[in-house]
Design a protein around this motif. Sequence first.
Motif, short mmCIF file in Angstrom:
data_model
loop_
_atom_site.label_atom_id
_atom_site.label_comp_id
_atom_site.label_asym_id
_atom_site.label_seq_id
_atom_site.Cartn_x
_atom_site.Cartn_y
_atom_site.Cartn_z
N PHE A 142 0.82 -1.21 -0.05
CA PHE A 142 0.11 0.03 0.01
C PHE A 142 0.97 1.18 0.06
O PHE A 142 1.65 1.36 0.88
CB PHE A 142 -0.89 0.14 1.37
N ILE A 154 2.89 3.60 -8.99
CA ILE A 154 3.03 2.86 -7.81
C ILE A 154 3.73 1.51 -7.89
O ILE A 154 4.37 1.26 -6.89
CB ILE A 154 1.50 2.63 -7.61
N PRO A 155 3.85 1.02 -9.02
CA PRO A 155 4.69 -0.48 -9.29
C PRO A 155 6.20 0.14 -8.85
O PRO A 155 6.86 -0.62 -8.16
CB PRO A 155 4.58 -0.76 -10.41
N ASN A 169 8.74 -1.53 -5.78
CA ASN A 169 10.03 -2.07 -6.21
C ASN A 169 10.98 -1.95 -5.21
O ASN A 169 11.79 -2.87 -5.00
CB ASN A 169 10.38 -1.72 -7.63
N ALA A 174 5.02 -13.25 -5.67
CA ALA A 174 3.48 -12.66 -6.24
C ALA A 174 3.37 -11.31 -5.44
O ALA A 174 3.80 -11.41 -4.31
CB ALA A 174 2.33 -13.42 -6.07
N ARG A 175 2.58 -10.26 -6.11
CA ARG A 175 2.42 -9.18 -5.14
C ARG A 175 1.19 -8.27 -5.69
O ARG A 175 0.64 -8.49 -6.80
CB ARG A 175 3.72 -8.28 -5.05
N PHE A 176 0.65 -7.42 -5.05
CA PHE A 176 -0.14 -6.44 -5.46
C PHE A 176 0.37 -5.18 -4.93
O PHE A 176 1.10 -5.19 -3.81
CB PHE A 176 -1.73 -6.50 -5.10
N ALA A 177 0.13 -4.09 -5.67
CA ALA A 177 0.67 -2.68 -5.04
C ALA A 177 -0.45 -1.73 -5.42
O ALA A 177 -0.89 -1.78 -6.54
CB ALA A 177 1.80 -2.38 -5.96
N VAL A 178 -1.11 -1.04 -4.54
CA VAL A 178 -2.22 -0.09 -4.94
C VAL A 178 -1.73 1.21 -4.09
O VAL A 178 -1.04 1.20 -2.98
CB VAL A 178 -3.33 -0.63 -4.27
N GLY A 179 -2.41 2.16 -4.44
CA GLY A 179 -2.34 3.46 -3.87
C GLY A 179 -3.29 3.38 -2.57
O GLY A 179 -4.21 2.82 -2.68
N SER A 180 -2.93 4.31 -1.33
CA SER A 180 -4.00 4.36 -0.42
C SER A 180 -3.92 5.87 -0.21
O SER A 180 -2.95 6.58 -0.17
CB SER A 180 -3.17 3.55 0.70
N GLU A 235 3.05 0.78 3.37
CA GLU A 235 2.86 -0.34 4.28
C GLU A 235 2.94 -1.67 3.49
O GLU A 235 2.16 -1.78 2.43
CB GLU A 235 1.54 -0.28 5.10
N VAL A 266 7.26 -11.78 -9.73
CA VAL A 266 6.33 -12.68 -10.65
C VAL A 266 5.10 -12.82 -10.76
O VAL A 266 4.25 -12.60 -9.78
CB VAL A 266 7.24 -14.17 -10.50
N SER A 321 -0.52 -12.69 -8.78
CA SER A 321 -0.10 -11.09 -8.63
C SER A 321 -1.22 -10.13 -9.01
O SER A 321 -2.33 -10.81 -10.03
CB SER A 321 1.15 -10.57 -9.34
N GLY A 322 -1.35 -9.14 -8.26
CA GLY A 322 -2.64 -8.15 -8.92
C GLY A 322 -2.51 -7.71 -10.33
O GLY A 322 -1.61 -7.54 -10.80
N SER A 379 -10.17 2.60 -4.14
CA SER A 379 -8.89 2.96 -3.92
C SER A 379 -8.60 4.40 -4.50
O SER A 379 -9.36 4.61 -5.72
CB SER A 379 -7.90 1.95 -4.63
N SER A 380 -7.86 5.02 -3.79
CA SER A 380 -7.82 6.47 -4.53
C SER A 380 -6.86 6.55 -5.75
O SER A 380 -6.87 7.56 -6.58
CB SER A 380 -7.26 7.58 -3.34
N SER A 381 -5.94 5.70 -5.75
CA SER A 381 -4.99 5.66 -7.00
C SER A 381 -4.54 4.33 -7.35
O SER A 381 -4.01 3.67 -6.28
CB SER A 381 -3.75 6.45 -7.00
N LEU A 382 -4.37 3.88 -8.36
CA LEU A 382 -4.11 2.63 -8.83
C LEU A 382 -2.86 2.65 -9.84
O LEU A 382 -2.68 3.73 -10.50
CB LEU A 382 -5.15 1.63 -9.32
N GLU A 402 -7.99 -3.17 -10.00
CA GLU A 402 -6.86 -4.17 -9.75
C GLU A 402 -7.29 -5.35 -9.07
O GLU A 402 -8.27 -5.15 -7.98
CB GLU A 402 -5.55 -3.54 -9.15
#
Lengths: 153, 153, 153
Positions: free
Chosen positions: A97, A107-108, A112, A129-135, A145, C26, C38-39, C135-138, C145
């Motif tokens: 987040f 965001i990605p 990283n 694996a991952r997700f990444a988002v804005g908060s 976080e 990955v 992953s997302g 989410s405010s930004s992706l 996502e």
Amino acid sequence: MTDIAARLNELGITLPKPVAPIANYVPFVRSGNLLFISGQIAIGPNGIVTGTLGRDMNIDAGKSAARLCAINLLAQVSAALDNDLNKVRRVVKLGGFIQSEPSFTDIPNVMNGASDLMVELFGDIGRHARFAVGSSSLPMGTAVEVDGIFEVE
Amino acid sequence: MTDIAARLNELGITLPKPVAPIANYVPFVRSGNLLFISGQIAIGPNGIVTGTLGRDMNIDAGKSAARLCAINLLAQVSAALDNDLNKVRRVVKLGGFIQSEPSFTDIPNVMNGASDLMVELFGDIGRHARFAVGSSSLPMGTAVEVDGIFEVE
Amino acid sequence: MTDIAARLNELGITLPKPVAPIANYVPFVRSGNLLFISGQIAIGPNGIVTGTLGRDMNIDAGKSAARLCAINLLAQVSAALDNDLNKVRRVVKLGGFIQSEPSFTDIPNVMNGASDLMVELFGDIGRHARFAVGSSSLPMGTAVEVDGIFEVE
């Protein structure tokens, strides 16, 4: 096989004392071979790294904050494994987040900072694996976080 | 061993009828010994608890909303376990989203409304990993949404 | 038993080449019988579907974006299973992030674009636990996502 403690040294990283939860929960729970680590904020020797991407924090600072979260994750993993990170079989998943303005979309790249460290440290078993988002807001204004799932011996 | 149903009574909690999903999904899926519970909103006898921390909801009200999400999680866990919460072996992880203004940072404190209940009810096996983050908008304006992973017999 | 490839054809869906991660991670990790994906963002033949619910994107467009995320998830699952989606035993969980204005609350409806596809394709084993939050930004301004956990043979 690489010794992970030696690799940490090569990277110039000293794991901090694991951050104590600010609440009625625990930093990690193991279920079978999966180790679930609580969300770690960007806190270091100088306190919490606060900031919002797209407002008052640039990408390099954001990546550093994400890396700090990853270091704090590793400190918890280490504590869960009797200080032996060689027992990690795979970094399974990170959830990221990033505290951001609505207009910030890179965001990605920020995330990283955390992902790269896992691969620097663990090599191929660090690929996750991952997700990444804005908060819009994170605890205590931390910039990043990250939580994680690790497969362990 | 504590009987969890008796402990619920002591806490003065009557589990509601589990909230039906508002969509084409299910409230829980079991895979092996892990029970994955869908995100539960803060809905109670008087409807959905709406509000945004830092705007029109204070921390105590936010904690109550988080506790309500936890009660709704427990209702789903109970339904998944033939109404026998004694089959819970561990609360593994909670994921908390707190509807907040960007300026609101006391997110962990709000999430404690959910975490505290798990420990009040289950004792040590209620101690869980978690993340807690702010969210700019949640379903139907609910103040809090919490999902969970439970290890079960 | 339905053949899932045949069912994809009936639905008129051709799985795309799996989207390569934009970073040092990955697209999937398997641990035991769980496959963590992953997302996935809403990217299709015409590029990334950007937009914000409640500002410049309506619900139908949001649902389509969510469906696109689900198709991208399936492409990753397929790649992880040697192109044999019949090895999916259960869609365990989806995690949905919907890029939204704070005033937009019909988040579950948007997420249904992803959930519905899983059930159309897999039937009962496509019914999953999920969370859906605003989410405010992706990443890159994508409208939606979605990440996922699948139980596989």
